[in-house]
Motif scaffolding. Structure first.
Motif, PDB file in Angstrom:
ATOM      1  N   LEU A 131      46.572  59.331-114.780  1.00 24.83           N
ATOM      2  CA  LEU A 131      45.412  58.437-114.737  1.00 24.83           C
ATOM      3  C   LEU A 131      44.178  59.174-114.214  1.00 24.83           C
ATOM      4  N   ILE A 132      44.365  60.011-113.196  1.00 21.28           N
ATOM      5  CA  ILE A 132      43.243  60.788-112.655  1.00 21.28           C
ATOM      6  C   ILE A 132      42.682  61.713-113.737  1.00 21.28           C
ATOM      7  N   THR A 133      43.558  62.362-114.478  1.00 23.75           N
ATOM      8  CA  THR A 133      43.120  63.253-115.551  1.00 23.75           C
ATOM      9  C   THR A 133      42.346  62.485-116.609  1.00 23.75           C
ATOM     10  N   ARG A 134      42.836  61.298-116.936  1.00 19.89           N
ATOM     11  CA  ARG A 134      42.164  60.471-117.945  1.00 19.89           C
ATOM     12  C   ARG A 134      40.796  60.005-117.432  1.00 19.89           C
ATOM     13  N   ALA A 135      40.735  59.664-116.134  1.00 22.40           N
ATOM     14  CA  ALA A 135      39.496  59.117-115.573  1.00 22.40           C
ATOM     15  C   ALA A 135      38.458  60.194-115.271  1.00 22.40           C
ATOM     16  N   ALA A 136      38.924  61.384-114.860  1.00 27.87           N
ATOM     17  CA  ALA A 136      37.975  62.371-114.348  1.00 27.87           C
ATOM     18  C   ALA A 136      38.024  63.722-115.049  1.00 27.87           C
ATOM     19  N   GLY A 137      38.930  63.902-115.992  1.00 31.08           N
ATOM     20  CA  GLY A 137      38.965  65.165-116.717  1.00 31.08           C
ATOM     21  C   GLY A 137      40.187  65.999-116.390  1.00 31.08           C
ATOM     22  N   ALA A 158      48.565  56.353-103.225  1.00 31.77           N
ATOM     23  CA  ALA A 158      47.857  55.072-103.277  1.00 31.77           C
ATOM     24  C   ALA A 158      46.355  55.294-103.115  1.00 31.77           C
ATOM     25  N   ALA A 159      45.982  56.238-102.241  1.00 30.96           N
ATOM     26  CA  ALA A 159      44.571  56.476-101.944  1.00 30.96           C
ATOM     27  C   ALA A 159      43.847  57.182-103.080  1.00 30.96           C
ATOM     28  N   ILE A 160      44.514  58.117-103.747  1.00 32.73           N
ATOM     29  CA  ILE A 160      43.822  58.900-104.782  1.00 32.73           C
ATOM     30  C   ILE A 160      43.858  58.239-106.154  1.00 32.73           C
ATOM     31  N   ALA A 161      44.705  57.231-106.320  1.00 31.71           N
ATOM     32  CA  ALA A 161      44.755  56.530-107.610  1.00 31.71           C
ATOM     33  C   ALA A 161      43.394  55.877-107.873  1.00 31.71           C
ATOM     34  N   PRO A 162      42.804  56.120-109.052  1.00 36.12           N
ATOM     35  CA  PRO A 162      41.490  55.536-109.344  1.00 36.12           C
ATOM     36  C   PRO A 162      41.606  54.049-109.689  1.00 36.12           C
ATOM     37  N   LEU A 163      41.772  53.254-108.624  1.00 39.77           N
ATOM     38  CA  LEU A 163      41.934  51.810-108.759  1.00 39.77           C
ATOM     39  C   LEU A 163      40.786  51.099-108.054  1.00 39.77           C
ATOM     40  N   GLY A 164      40.610  49.831-108.352  1.00 42.33           N
ATOM     41  CA  GLY A 164      39.585  49.038-107.675  1.00 42.33           C
ATOM     42  C   GLY A 164      39.991  48.695-106.253  1.00 42.33           C
ATOM     43  N   SER A 168      43.669  48.311-104.415  1.00 44.95           N
ATOM     44  CA  SER A 168      43.994  49.127-103.239  1.00 44.95           C
ATOM     45  C   SER A 168      44.432  48.244-102.078  1.00 44.95           C
ATOM     46  N   TYR A 169      43.750  47.112-101.923  1.00 48.34           N
ATOM     47  CA  TYR A 169      44.109  46.194-100.834  1.00 48.34           C
ATOM     48  C   TYR A 169      45.508  45.611-101.061  1.00 48.34           C
ATOM     49  N   THR A 170      45.840  45.331-102.304  1.00 49.09           N
ATOM     50  CA  THR A 170      47.192  44.855-102.633  1.00 49.09           C
ATOM     51  C   THR A 170      48.227  45.884-102.167  1.00 49.09           C
ATOM     52  N   LEU A 171      47.950  47.165-102.440  1.00 47.40           N
ATOM     53  CA  LEU A 171      48.875  48.229-102.031  1.00 47.40           C
ATOM     54  C   LEU A 171      48.966  48.316-100.513  1.00 47.40           C
ATOM     55  N   LEU A 172      47.828  48.178 -99.834  1.00 45.47           N
ATOM     56  CA  LEU A 172      47.811  48.272 -98.367  1.00 45.47           C
ATOM     57  C   LEU A 172      48.706  47.208 -97.736  1.00 45.47           C
ATOM     58  N   ARG A 173      48.817  46.060 -98.380  1.00 47.12           N
ATOM     59  CA  ARG A 173      49.581  44.942 -97.809  1.00 47.12           C
ATOM     60  C   ARG A 173      51.083  45.039 -98.078  1.00 47.12           C
ATOM     61  N   ARG A 182      56.382  50.622-106.622  1.00 45.82           N
ATOM     62  CA  ARG A 182      56.488  49.841-107.864  1.00 45.82           C
ATOM     63  C   ARG A 182      55.139  49.215-108.225  1.00 45.82           C
ATOM     64  N   GLN A 183      54.454  48.684-107.193  1.00 52.04           N
ATOM     65  CA  GLN A 183      53.130  48.077-107.422  1.00 52.04           C
ATOM     66  C   GLN A 183      52.125  49.131-107.869  1.00 52.04           C
ATOM     67  N   LEU A 184      52.183  50.311-107.256  1.00 59.68           N
ATOM     68  CA  LEU A 184      51.285  51.405-107.621  1.00 59.68           C
ATOM     69  C   LEU A 184      51.493  51.820-109.077  1.00 59.68           C
ATOM     70  N   ILE A 185      52.751  51.935-109.481  1.00 61.21           N
ATOM     71  CA  ILE A 185      53.056  52.295-110.870  1.00 61.21           C
ATOM     72  C   ILE A 185      52.502  51.237-111.823  1.00 61.21           C
ATOM     73  N   ASP A 186      52.754  49.958-111.511  1.00 61.80           N
ATOM     74  CA  ASP A 186      52.279  48.869-112.381  1.00 61.80           C
ATOM     75  C   ASP A 186      50.754  48.872-112.498  1.00 61.80           C
ATOM     76  N   LEU A 187      50.071  49.013-111.358  1.00 62.13           N
ATOM     77  CA  LEU A 187      48.602  48.979-111.362  1.00 62.13           C
ATOM     78  C   LEU A 187      48.030  50.188-112.097  1.00 62.13           C
ATOM     79  N   ALA A 188      48.655  51.347-111.896  1.00 59.67           N
ATOM     80  CA  ALA A 188      48.178  52.560-112.560  1.00 59.67           C
ATOM     81  C   ALA A 188      48.389  52.468-114.071  1.00 59.67           C
ATOM     82  N   LEU A 189      49.527  51.909-114.483  1.00 55.71           N
ATOM     83  CA  LEU A 189      49.782  51.740-115.924  1.00 55.71           C
ATOM     84  C   LEU A 189      48.796  50.748-116.541  1.00 55.71           C
ATOM     85  N   GLU A 190      48.484  49.672-115.803  1.00 49.42           N
ATOM     86  CA  GLU A 190      47.484  48.710-116.294  1.00 49.42           C
ATOM     87  C   GLU A 190      46.127  49.386-116.452  1.00 49.42           C
ATOM     88  N   ALA A 191      45.757  50.190-115.451  1.00 51.87           N
ATOM     89  CA  ALA A 191      44.470  50.892-115.508  1.00 51.87           C
ATOM     90  C   ALA A 191      44.453  51.881-116.663  1.00 51.87           C
TER      91      ALA A 191
END
Length: 198
Positions: A131-137, A158-164, A168-173, A182-191
């Motif tokens: 996702l980082i490669t896709r978002a930033a090169g 969780a911190a470096i994933a380019p998410l809103g 990020s707050y969902t992950l923090l909780r 699992r949540q990080l994978i799902d959110l990253a795949l959605e992004a």
């Protein structure tokens, strides 16, 4: 239940991650001045969910992260501070701002690593790097080195994933490291799907 000085911010701080702040408001200069008198200065960071902190009337998240003050440097009219995220907390209640935000906090338990989570962590790392490669090169993920501490490495992902901020707050909780992954994978795949659709 400790009362802690607080920084409501427009972003999420994760454990093990650094935070840099430029302090220029008089009330926050007072906060930092008082912290510098302490042996082990710490402050809490929470996400502003709605509104603007500067104008007041903001709505603040109930889960945040403590930060240990690492350094402070004076500018002409401001201070630059660096903190390092440590433990997560729940805000029990906000107390009078005298003159800066303060809250009574309860610390949340640290998330625990199990070797059974290694495949999930590997999957999360692969998705986040993609996702980082896709978002930033294509060169952007070459410099990313994760900690040897598996818990720290998960929080880093969780911190470096380019998410809103709300993702990020969902992950923090998260209440377990497996749940976080699992949540990080799902959110990253959605992004990633959103990036692909553009």
């Amino acid at each position: 239940m400790a009362v802690s000085p607080m920084f409501p911010l427009g972003s999420v701080l994760f454990p093990f991650m650094p935070i840099q702040l430029r302090i220029f408001e008089p009330r926050y200069l007072t906060l930092v001045g008082r912290m510098l008198d302490e042996e082990e200065p710490e402050f809490g960071v929470v996400l502003i969910e709605r509104g603007s902190e500067a104008g007041g009337g903001d709505q603040r998240a109930s889960v945040g992260t403590m930060a240990r003050l690492v350094s402070a440097a004076a500018g002409a009219d401001d201070l630059f501070i660096v903190g390092l995220g440590t433990k997560r907390f729940t805000v029990e209640r906000w107390v009078d701002e005298d003159p800066y935000p303060q809250a009574k906090l309860s610390m949340l338990p640290d998330l625990e690593w199990s070797e059974k989570l290694a495949p999930l962590r590997d999957q999360a790392e692969a998705v986040v790097r993609r996702l980082i490669t896709r978002a930033a090169g294509p060169m952007s993920d070459d410099d990313i080195e994760l900690s040897d501490d598996p818990v720290a490495a998960v929080w880093q992902l969780a911190a470096i994933a380019p998410l809103g901020d709300y993702d990020s707050y969902t992950l923090l909780r998260s209440t377990t490291l497996g749940g976080l992954l699992r949540q990080l994978i799902d959110l990253a795949l959605e992004a990633e799907e959103l990036w692909s659709a553009e």
